[in-house]
Scaffold this motif. Structure first.
Motif, PDB file in Angstrom:
ATOM      1  N   SER A 287       5.886   2.737  13.474  1.00  0.00           N
ATOM      2  CA  SER A 287       5.245   2.091  12.466  1.00  0.00           C
ATOM      3  C   SER A 287       4.843   2.968  11.076  1.00  0.00           C
ATOM      4  CB  SER A 287       3.651   1.345  12.935  1.00  0.00           C
ATOM      5  OG  SER A 287       2.974   2.378  13.344  1.00  0.00           O
ATOM      6  N   GLN A 288       4.317   4.071  11.400  1.00  0.00           N
ATOM      7  CA  GLN A 288       4.240   4.973  10.257  1.00  0.00           C
ATOM      8  C   GLN A 288       5.621   5.286   9.537  1.00  0.00           C
ATOM      9  OE1 GLN A 288       1.187   6.148   8.704  1.00  0.00           O
ATOM     10  NE2 GLN A 288       0.439   4.379  10.081  1.00  0.00           N
ATOM     11  N   GLN A 289       6.762   5.344  10.200  1.00  0.00           N
ATOM     12  CA  GLN A 289       7.838   5.743   9.776  1.00  0.00           C
ATOM     13  C   GLN A 289       8.642   4.743   8.866  1.00  0.00           C
ATOM     14  OE1 GLN A 289      10.374   6.853  12.958  1.00  0.00           O
ATOM     15  NE2 GLN A 289       9.794   8.946  13.000  1.00  0.00           N
ATOM     16  N   ASN A 290       8.260   3.574   9.195  1.00  0.00           N
ATOM     17  CA  ASN A 290       8.454   2.165   8.488  1.00  0.00           C
ATOM     18  C   ASN A 290       7.814   2.195   7.204  1.00  0.00           C
ATOM     19  OD1 ASN A 290      10.298   1.461  10.583  1.00  0.00           O
ATOM     20  ND2 ASN A 290       8.745   0.141  11.545  1.00  0.00           N
ATOM     21  N   ARG A 291       6.993   2.757   6.918  1.00  0.00           N
ATOM     22  CA  ARG A 291       6.093   2.944   5.632  1.00  0.00           C
ATOM     23  C   ARG A 291       6.898   3.747   4.504  1.00  0.00           C
ATOM     24  NH1 ARG A 291      -0.253   3.565   6.765  1.00  0.00           N
ATOM     25  NH2 ARG A 291      -0.561   1.706   7.801  1.00  0.00           N
ATOM     26  N   GLN A 292       7.580   4.612   5.024  1.00  0.00           N
ATOM     27  CA  GLN A 292       8.481   5.299   4.154  1.00  0.00           C
ATOM     28  C   GLN A 292       7.758   5.956   3.003  1.00  0.00           C
ATOM     29  OE1 GLN A 292      12.177   3.144   3.531  1.00  0.00           O
ATOM     30  NE2 GLN A 292      12.882   3.679   5.294  1.00  0.00           N
ATOM     31  N   ASP A 293       6.570   6.408   3.224  1.00  0.00           N
ATOM     32  CA  ASP A 293       5.900   6.938   2.051  1.00  0.00           C
ATOM     33  C   ASP A 293       5.924   8.177   1.762  1.00  0.00           C
ATOM     34  OD1 ASP A 293       4.397   8.022   4.365  1.00  0.00           O
ATOM     35  OD2 ASP A 293       2.577   6.874   4.227  1.00  0.00           O
ATOM     36  N   GLY A 294       6.950   9.150   2.300  1.00  0.00           N
ATOM     37  CA  GLY A 294       7.013  10.422   1.980  1.00  0.00           C
ATOM     38  C   GLY A 294       5.875  11.464   2.374  1.00  0.00           C
ATOM     39  N   ARG A 295       4.710  10.818   3.364  1.00  0.00           N
ATOM     40  CA  ARG A 295       3.672  11.639   3.692  1.00  0.00           C
ATOM     41  C   ARG A 295       4.217  12.485   4.961  1.00  0.00           C
ATOM     42  NH1 ARG A 295      -1.764   8.253   3.060  1.00  0.00           N
ATOM     43  NH2 ARG A 295      -1.613   8.022   0.948  1.00  0.00           N
ATOM     44  N   LYS A 296       3.735  13.782   5.244  1.00  0.00           N
ATOM     45  CA  LYS A 296       4.037  14.272   6.510  1.00  0.00           C
ATOM     46  C   LYS A 296       3.285  13.801   7.331  1.00  0.00           C
ATOM     47  CE  LYS A 296       4.569  18.635   3.946  1.00  0.00           C
ATOM     48  NZ  LYS A 296       4.158  20.341   4.032  1.00  0.00           N
ATOM     49  N   LYS A 297       3.652  13.812   8.607  1.00  0.00           N
ATOM     50  CA  LYS A 297       3.221  13.081   9.719  1.00  0.00           C
ATOM     51  C   LYS A 297       2.802  14.091  10.712  1.00  0.00           C
ATOM     52  CE  LYS A 297       4.588   9.008   7.875  1.00  0.00           C
ATOM     53  NZ  LYS A 297       3.870   8.798   6.648  1.00  0.00           N
TER      54      LYS A 297
ATOM     55  N   ASN B 117     -13.968  10.806  21.536  1.00  0.00           N
ATOM     56  CA  ASN B 117     -13.238   9.906  20.413  1.00  0.00           C
ATOM     57  C   ASN B 117     -12.340  10.630  19.653  1.00  0.00           C
ATOM     58  OD1 ASN B 117     -13.595   7.124  19.805  1.00  0.00           O
ATOM     59  ND2 ASN B 117     -14.101   7.359  17.741  1.00  0.00           N
ATOM     60  N   ILE B 118     -11.008  10.376  19.471  1.00  0.00           N
ATOM     61  CA  ILE B 118      -9.982  11.364  18.627  1.00  0.00           C
ATOM     62  C   ILE B 118      -9.523  10.341  17.837  1.00  0.00           C
ATOM     63  CG2 ILE B 118      -8.058  12.440  18.605  1.00  0.00           C
ATOM     64  CD1 ILE B 118      -8.221  12.834  21.979  1.00  0.00           C
ATOM     65  N   ALA B 119      -9.759  10.637  16.302  1.00  0.00           N
ATOM     66  CA  ALA B 119      -9.020   9.921  15.420  1.00  0.00           C
ATOM     67  C   ALA B 119      -7.844  10.670  14.910  1.00  0.00           C
ATOM     68  CB  ALA B 119     -10.127   9.684  14.379  1.00  0.00           C
ATOM     69  N   PHE B 120      -6.793   9.917  14.744  1.00  0.00           N
ATOM     70  CA  PHE B 120      -5.473  10.553  14.100  1.00  0.00           C
ATOM     71  C   PHE B 120      -5.335   9.789  13.040  1.00  0.00           C
ATOM     72  CE2 PHE B 120      -4.592  11.484  18.866  1.00  0.00           C
ATOM     73  CZ  PHE B 120      -4.460  12.646  18.787  1.00  0.00           C
ATOM     74  N   GLY B 121      -4.497  10.550  12.078  1.00  0.00           N
ATOM     75  CA  GLY B 121      -4.229   9.838  10.841  1.00  0.00           C
ATOM     76  C   GLY B 121      -2.594  10.399  10.882  1.00  0.00           C
ATOM     77  N   GLN B 122      -2.087   9.372  10.385  1.00  0.00           N
ATOM     78  CA  GLN B 122      -0.478   9.630   9.990  1.00  0.00           C
ATOM     79  C   GLN B 122       0.148  10.249  11.098  1.00  0.00           C
ATOM     80  OE1 GLN B 122       0.916   8.576   6.906  1.00  0.00           O
ATOM     81  NE2 GLN B 122      -0.910   7.913   6.661  1.00  0.00           N
ATOM     82  N   LEU B 123       0.317   9.488  12.262  1.00  0.00           N
ATOM     83  CA  LEU B 123       1.224   9.806  13.541  1.00  0.00           C
ATOM     84  C   LEU B 123       2.525   9.710  13.237  1.00  0.00           C
ATOM     85  CD1 LEU B 123      -0.800   8.733  16.559  1.00  0.00           C
ATOM     86  CD2 LEU B 123      -0.274  11.414  15.975  1.00  0.00           C
ATOM     87  N   ASN B 124       3.775  10.505  13.549  1.00  0.00           N
ATOM     88  CA  ASN B 124       5.032  10.256  13.418  1.00  0.00           C
ATOM     89  C   ASN B 124       5.531   9.143  14.367  1.00  0.00           C
ATOM     90  OD1 ASN B 124       7.330  10.706  12.044  1.00  0.00           O
ATOM     91  ND2 ASN B 124       8.033  12.208  13.338  1.00  0.00           N
ATOM     92  N   SER B 125       4.754   7.940  14.141  1.00  0.00           N
ATOM     93  CA  SER B 125       5.316   6.765  15.232  1.00  0.00           C
ATOM     94  C   SER B 125       6.289   5.859  14.307  1.00  0.00           C
ATOM     95  CB  SER B 125       3.939   5.948  15.388  1.00  0.00           C
ATOM     96  OG  SER B 125       3.317   5.460  14.054  1.00  0.00           O
TER      97      SER B 125
END
Length: 183
Positions: free
Chosen positions: A139-149, A129-137
């Motif tokens: 859908s994540q880019q659309n959030r525009q939350d300023g977080r590193k990906k 099982n691999i759990a990823f957080g904040q991939l530079n996908s």
């Protein structure tokens, strides 16, 4: 080694990163983009059983990953199943919708239960099982939350590393998040 992955390598997401990590060869993807419906988990499982590695990547909001894991596990005789989860499940909260976290937690729990079988009960099916957080996908880019990906290729290479891990070991669970501060 025959590798099958659920998801679309043409969409800016993890599958694209895996596709690039493998230099666009030696792997097969299935999903809506090429006429597959992962909700038909028995049909998918019948197809998957002849592969060496199955990456259960494509999220479905109604527990599709869990049902697919159960079906593939029942039909696989040996090989490696890698489930793609989320650190939202690992942490138990986050910006993801509650239903998403619930589905990923069910996937994590089933994976944990099944991976014991290869180590202690004679199964020839490795489960990781691999759990990823904040991939530079996308859908994540659309959030525009300023977080590193996490870069998609970096994530794809990590999946590749798990696939290529020694067959004498089972990597049960790994959770990865990008560090948000400069070190």
């Amino acid at each position: 080694m025959r590798i099958l992955i659920t998801g679309n390598p043409n969409y800016k997401g993890l599958c694209q990163g895996i596709y690039e990590a493998y230099n666009k060869n030696n792997i097969e993807f299935i999903g809506r983009h090429n006429g597959w419906d992962i909700r038909d988990h028995e049909k998918v499982a019948d197809y998957v059983k002849d592969f060496d590695v199955f990456v259960n990547s494509l999220y479905g909001p109604n527990g599709e990953q869990v049902r697919l894991l159960k079906s593939v596990y029942d039909k696989f005789e040996q090989g490696h199943i890698i489930n793609i989860s989320s650190t939202s499940s690992y942490w138990g909260d986050g910006p993801s919708p509650e239903k998403y976290i619930k589905n990923k937690t069910e996937l994590d729990d089933l994976s944990k239960s099944l991976c014991r079988n290869v180590c202690w009960n004679g199964s020839r099916i490795r489960i990781s099982n691999i759990a990823f957080g904040q991939l530079n996908s996308k859908s994540q880019q659309n959030r525009q939350d300023g977080r590193k990906k996490i870069s998609l290729v970096e994530a794809g290479k990590f999946v590749q590393w798990v696939i290529n891990s020694p067959k004498t070991l089972n990597i049960h669970y790994i959770a990865l998040d990008p560090i948000q501060t400069d070190l």
